[in-house]
Design an enzyme around this catalytic site. Structure first.
Site, mmCIF file in Angstrom:
data_model
loop_
_atom_site.group_PDB
_atom_site.id
_atom_site.type_symbol
_atom_site.label_atom_id
_atom_site.label_comp_id
_atom_site.label_asym_id
_atom_site.label_seq_id
_atom_site.Cartn_x
_atom_site.Cartn_y
_atom_site.Cartn_z
ATOM 1 C CB SER A 1 -16.374 12.323 79.779
ATOM 2 O OG SER A 1 -15.957 11.480 80.845
ATOM 3 C CE LYS A 2 -13.339 11.446 72.849
ATOM 4 N NZ LYS A 2 -12.153 11.862 72.069
ATOM 5 N NE ARG A 3 -14.611 11.029 84.150
ATOM 6 C CZ ARG A 3 -15.333 10.623 85.170
ATOM 7 N NH1 ARG A 3 -15.239 9.374 85.593
ATOM 8 N NH2 ARG A 3 -16.175 11.439 85.769
ATOM 9 C CG HIS A 4 -18.606 7.929 82.090
ATOM 10 N ND1 HIS A 4 -18.597 9.292 81.934
ATOM 11 C CD2 HIS A 4 -18.620 7.699 83.425
ATOM 12 C CE1 HIS A 4 -18.628 9.871 83.130
ATOM 13 N NE2 HIS A 4 -18.651 8.919 84.045
ATOM 14 N N GLY A 5 -16.492 5.020 78.841
ATOM 15 C CA GLY A 5 -16.543 3.917 77.885
ATOM 16 C C GLY A 5 -17.252 4.311 76.605
#
Length: 470
Positions: A238-242
């Site tokens: 997801s976006k939280r993984h960069g």
């Protein structure tokens, strides 16, 4: 049959790395077997599709170098064809109009859930012969109710779905617009797709699509469903993984070859080999060797690969990609020194092009301040006579090449009876602003005579100002 694969993204966002890996595997399979690779934009979701996302997909494919043989084709330009096939299914009684309202469908599902049944359409309009006033019908595919649909998957093996578990899916909405599972079938049929390689989140769609193919009297393509890509923590990416957008990797300074090499190893392997050229990948790639289990992103491995490609690729190729990053610093990379020469000098010291660009700005533009730590250590009173001697020696160099520059610097060290490092390091800080650069002779050769002498003069002035003019 000629091998024909396709990559068919929905233009509802950027090209993410899961999609890029799917495109890569489809591209490799086509290239290995002398086939065609088709790009198709599945833009029937009119509410979410947009031109910006289409451009992001095309830009990502271009940056990766995954050239397509046909396309891009757009589903929104094929609505007449879809209507024609829908009518064909209606005429053959393989599809029917459903007049159920949203309220009726909601009530049906609520009752099924209360009865602990799987919520799905119960086929109540299957045998309806009369229209219903005031209701615009959808069109549903008449799915077989008996037997099983077998997916002979090239990655997962044999997967069996009971037809009794598949409800009659909608193939045209009440406004006449076709739905995903239907348009995919018509497109794959018309475009003669022989192999569909896609993420395993589509596996449950496959028996429905196979049944539509069969209803049309068409042989379905072969399917290969790829396991998903996970974040470093093992959770869904997801976006939280960069960086999950392909172009974000470009922005972060990765070479496309490094990302392709990295993506192919997320789920596929050839022994213990880690680094592959594109030609090697085309020769060695085998869809049968794709793992069944999900793969997790490993940022350190990607950085290692990127550094390898920066060091070993043709400097002209690296320079083409570096020029974009230099532009981000407001530098025109067509000005001297040649960017290719900068790459040769800097390639051993950078893991990303962002790092290389930031470390190369001083070749093109004067820096505002010295690195405080480097200046304190190297631009002191003892460095002043060293820099004055260097200025005189370098001013006398007629052939501004690394060999002559090195000889001049070495000559100053001998005359002053200093180790070469005691001479080279103050010079390095004087001309680069910091304590790290390529070998000093290379650095000065790239900077040029005028810029070098000017910066030495500036460093002498800096020392005098700090020491009160002494």
């Amino acid at each position: 049959m000629k091998v024909r694969t396709r990559f068919a993204p929905s233009p509802t966002g950027y090209l993410h790395i899961g999609g890029a890996r799917t495109a890569l595997f489809s591209w490799l399979y086509a290239r290995k077997h002398g086939g065609d690779f088709i790009l198709r934009v599945e833009d029937t979701d009119l509410a979410r599709s947009n031109a910006e996302s289409v451009n992001a997909i095309l830009e990502g494919m271009s940056w990766l170098g995954l050239e397509y043989d046909e396309g891009p084709f757009y589903q929104t330009q094929r609505f007449d064809r879809y209507k024609e096939v829908i009518q064909q299914l209606l005429d053959a009684d393989k599809a029917y109009h459903c007049y159920c309202t949203k309220e009726e469908l909601d009530a049906m599902r609520e009752q099924q859930m209360a009865n602990k049944e799987k919520p799905r359409y119960d086929g109540r309009c299957r045998h309806r012969t009369e229209p219903r006033e005031g209701v615009e019908p959808v069109v549903r595919f008449r799915n077989p109710t008996e037997g099983a649909t077998v997916v002979d998957d090239m990655v997962r093996g044999r997967v069996v779905f009971q037809n009794s578990e598949l409800d009659d899916l909608i193939i045209a909405r009440s406004d006449g617009s076709p739905t995903y599972n239907f348009t995919v079938v018509v497109d794959d049929w018309d475009m003669q797709i022989s192999h569909v390689i896609r993420g395993d989140d589509h596996l449950n769609n496959t028996p429905r699509q196979i049944n539509i193919f069969k209803a049309l009297g068409v042989e379905p393509p072969r399917y290969a469903h790829l396991p998903m890509i996970l974040g470093p923590d093992g959770a869904k990416l997801s976006k939280r993984h960069g960086a999950v957008s392909v172009m974000q990797y470009r922005d972060d300074g990765f070479l496309p070859q490094a990302l392709l090499n990295y993506l192919v190893r997320l789920g596929w392997s050839h022994g213990d080999q880690e680094v592959f050229s594109l030609d090697e990948l085309i020769e060695l790639f085998d869809i049968a060797n794709v793992n069944h289990s999900a793969s997790a992103i490993n940022p350190d491995k990607l950085l290692w690969l990127n550094q390898h490609y920066i060091k070993t690729s043709d400097p002209d190729h690296v320079a083409r990609h570096l020029s974009w990053h230099m532009g981000n610093h407001g530098i025109d990379p067509s000005l001297p020194p040649p960017l290719r020469d900068v790459v040769v000098a800097q390639c051993e010291r950078a893991k990303t092009l962002v790092e290389m660009a930031a470390n190369s700005v001083y070749f093109y533009r004067d820096f505002e301040d010295y690195d405080e730590k480097a200046a304190k250590k190297n631009l002191d009173a003892e460095a002043k006579p060293v820099l004055q001697a260097l200025r005189a020696a370098l001013d006398a160099v007629s052939d501004w090449q690394p060999e002559a520059i090195h000889a001049a610097v070495e000559g100053v060290a001998e005359r002053l009876e200093l180790k070469l490092g005691k001479v080279a390091q103050p010079l390095r800080v004087a001309v680069s602003g910091g304590g790290v650069s390529p070998p000093i002779d290379q650095t000065l050769a790239l900077l040029g005579r005028e810029r070098t002498l000017g910066r030495i003069e500036r460093a002498i002035d800096y020392i005098e100002a700090r020491s009160g003019g002494a």
